[in-house]
Design a protein around this motif. Structure first.
Motif, PDB file in Angstrom:
ATOM      1  N   LEU A  68       0.829  -1.203   0.000  1.00  0.00           N
ATOM      2  CA  LEU A  68       0.000   0.000   0.000  1.00  0.00           C
ATOM      3  C   LEU A  68       0.865   1.255   0.000  1.00  0.00           C
ATOM      4  O   LEU A  68       0.604   2.204  -0.748  1.00  0.00           O
ATOM      5  N   VAL A  69       1.922   1.261   0.803  1.00  0.00           N
ATOM      6  CA  VAL A  69       2.841   2.404   0.839  1.00  0.00           C
ATOM      7  C   VAL A  69       3.521   2.564  -0.515  1.00  0.00           C
ATOM      8  O   VAL A  69       3.677   3.683  -1.027  1.00  0.00           O
ATOM      9  N   GLU A  70       3.934   1.452  -1.122  1.00  0.00           N
ATOM     10  CA  GLU A  70       4.577   1.510  -2.433  1.00  0.00           C
ATOM     11  C   GLU A  70       3.619   2.049  -3.493  1.00  0.00           C
ATOM     12  O   GLU A  70       4.000   2.868  -4.331  1.00  0.00           O
ATOM     13  N   PHE A  71       2.369   1.604  -3.451  1.00  0.00           N
ATOM     14  CA  PHE A  71       1.375   2.084  -4.407  1.00  0.00           C
ATOM     15  C   PHE A  71       1.128   3.579  -4.236  1.00  0.00           C
ATOM     16  O   PHE A  71       1.094   4.332  -5.214  1.00  0.00           O
ATOM     17  N   CYS A  72       0.982   4.015  -2.990  1.00  0.00           N
ATOM     18  CA  CYS A  72       0.736   5.435  -2.731  1.00  0.00           C
ATOM     19  C   CYS A  72       1.939   6.297  -3.121  1.00  0.00           C
ATOM     20  O   CYS A  72       1.777   7.397  -3.643  1.00  0.00           O
ATOM     21  N   SER A  73       3.144   5.792  -2.890  1.00  0.00           N
ATOM     22  CA  SER A  73       4.325   6.573  -3.274  1.00  0.00           C
ATOM     23  C   SER A  73       4.459   6.638  -4.795  1.00  0.00           C
ATOM     24  O   SER A  73       4.842   7.670  -5.347  1.00  0.00           O
ATOM     25  N   ALA A  74       4.123   5.545  -5.503  1.00  0.00           N
ATOM     26  CA  ALA A  74       4.144   5.578  -6.967  1.00  0.00           C
ATOM     27  C   ALA A  74       3.090   6.540  -7.505  1.00  0.00           C
ATOM     28  O   ALA A  74       3.345   7.284  -8.463  1.00  0.00           O
ATOM     29  N   LEU A  75       1.931   6.557  -6.876  1.00  0.00           N
ATOM     30  CA  LEU A  75       0.875   7.482  -7.267  1.00  0.00           C
ATOM     31  C   LEU A  75       1.303   8.928  -7.023  1.00  0.00           C
ATOM     32  O   LEU A  75       1.082   9.804  -7.874  1.00  0.00           O
ATOM     33  N   THR A  76       1.942   9.182  -5.892  1.00  0.00           N
ATOM     34  CA  THR A  76       2.438  10.516  -5.577  1.00  0.00           C
ATOM     35  C   THR A  76       3.494  10.956  -6.585  1.00  0.00           C
ATOM     36  O   THR A  76       3.483  12.096  -7.058  1.00  0.00           O
ATOM     37  N   LEU A  77       4.390  10.047  -6.938  1.00  0.00           N
ATOM     38  CA  LEU A  77       5.420  10.361  -7.923  1.00  0.00           C
ATOM     39  C   LEU A  77       4.802  10.653  -9.284  1.00  0.00           C
ATOM     40  O   LEU A  77       5.197  11.609  -9.965  1.00  0.00           O
ATOM     41  N   ALA A  78       3.813   9.860  -9.681  1.00  0.00           N
ATOM     42  CA  ALA A  78       3.162  10.069 -10.980  1.00  0.00           C
ATOM     43  C   ALA A  78       2.459  11.424 -11.031  1.00  0.00           C
ATOM     44  O   ALA A  78       2.588  12.159 -12.019  1.00  0.00           O
ATOM     45  N   PHE A  79       1.737  11.782  -9.970  1.00  0.00           N
ATOM     46  CA  PHE A  79       1.076  13.090  -9.956  1.00  0.00           C
ATOM     47  C   PHE A  79       2.083  14.228  -9.886  1.00  0.00           C
ATOM     48  O   PHE A  79       1.858  15.298 -10.448  1.00  0.00           O
ATOM     49  N   GLY A  80       3.208  14.008  -9.219  1.00  0.00           N
ATOM     50  CA  GLY A  80       4.258  15.030  -9.176  1.00  0.00           C
ATOM     51  C   GLY A  80       4.857  15.281 -10.543  1.00  0.00           C
ATOM     52  O   GLY A  80       5.054  16.429 -10.951  1.00  0.00           O
ATOM     53  N   VAL A  81       5.150  14.216 -11.269  1.00  0.00           N
ATOM     54  CA  VAL A  81       5.696  14.357 -12.633  1.00  0.00           C
ATOM     55  C   VAL A  81       4.670  15.029 -13.531  1.00  0.00           C
ATOM     56  O   VAL A  81       5.005  15.922 -14.321  1.00  0.00           O
ATOM     57  N   TYR A  82       3.411  14.636 -13.407  1.00  0.00           N
ATOM     58  CA  TYR A  82       2.348  15.265 -14.198  1.00  0.00           C
ATOM     59  C   TYR A  82       2.254  16.766 -13.893  1.00  0.00           C
ATOM     60  O   TYR A  82       2.122  17.586 -14.802  1.00  0.00           O
ATOM     61  N   GLY A  83       2.338  17.125 -12.619  1.00  0.00           N
ATOM     62  CA  GLY A  83       2.257  18.537 -12.244  1.00  0.00           C
ATOM     63  C   GLY A  83       3.418  19.354 -12.782  1.00  0.00           C
ATOM     64  O   GLY A  83       3.230  20.480 -13.253  1.00  0.00           O
ATOM     65  N   VAL A  84       4.619  18.794 -12.739  1.00  0.00           N
ATOM     66  CA  VAL A  84       5.785  19.510 -13.259  1.00  0.00           C
ATOM     67  C   VAL A  84       5.655  19.703 -14.764  1.00  0.00           C
ATOM     68  O   VAL A  84       5.912  20.797 -15.288  1.00  0.00           O
TER      69      VAL A  84
END
Length: 103
Positions: A68-84
């Motif tokens: 769950l932590v890995e999934f949430c961190s991957a999701l956070t990274l994906a949204f961060g890259v999208y935002g940049v």
């Protein structure tokens, strides 16, 4: 690893507190404090991945909680890259409009 989690918690508290008083702070100072949320996320994710809940000395990265932590961190990274990427495209569009309007 608990100290890493505590650091993440304290950094989130700094961000929340400065957000509450943001109208009394200068925008640049508030923004610098607001960027601490990225450091806090790294600390919290590191705490979540490296903490051993069973105190056996081995960290099982395929445990349900860790997944769950890995999934949430991957999701956070994906949204961060999208935002940049979105911010860069917006800046390019604004620069193109300002250059075109000068001609």
């Amino acid at each position: 690893m608990n100290s890493l989690g505590a650091l993440g918690l304290y950094l989130v508290l700094v961000v929340v507190t400065t957000s509450y008083f943001r109208l009394h702070l200068r925008r640049s100072a508030w923004k610098r404090c607001h960027y601490l949320v990225y450091v806090a996320s790294v600390a919290v994710i590191g705490h979540g991945l490296l903490t051993d809940p069973h105190l056996t000395g081995k960290v099982d990265l395929l445990d349900g909680e860790k997944l769950l932590v890995e999934f949430c961190s991957a999701l956070t990274l994906a949204f961060g890259v999208y935002g940049v990427k979105r911010k860069r495209n917006r800046l390019r569009e604004l620069q193109g409009v300002s250059i075109a309007s000068r001609r």
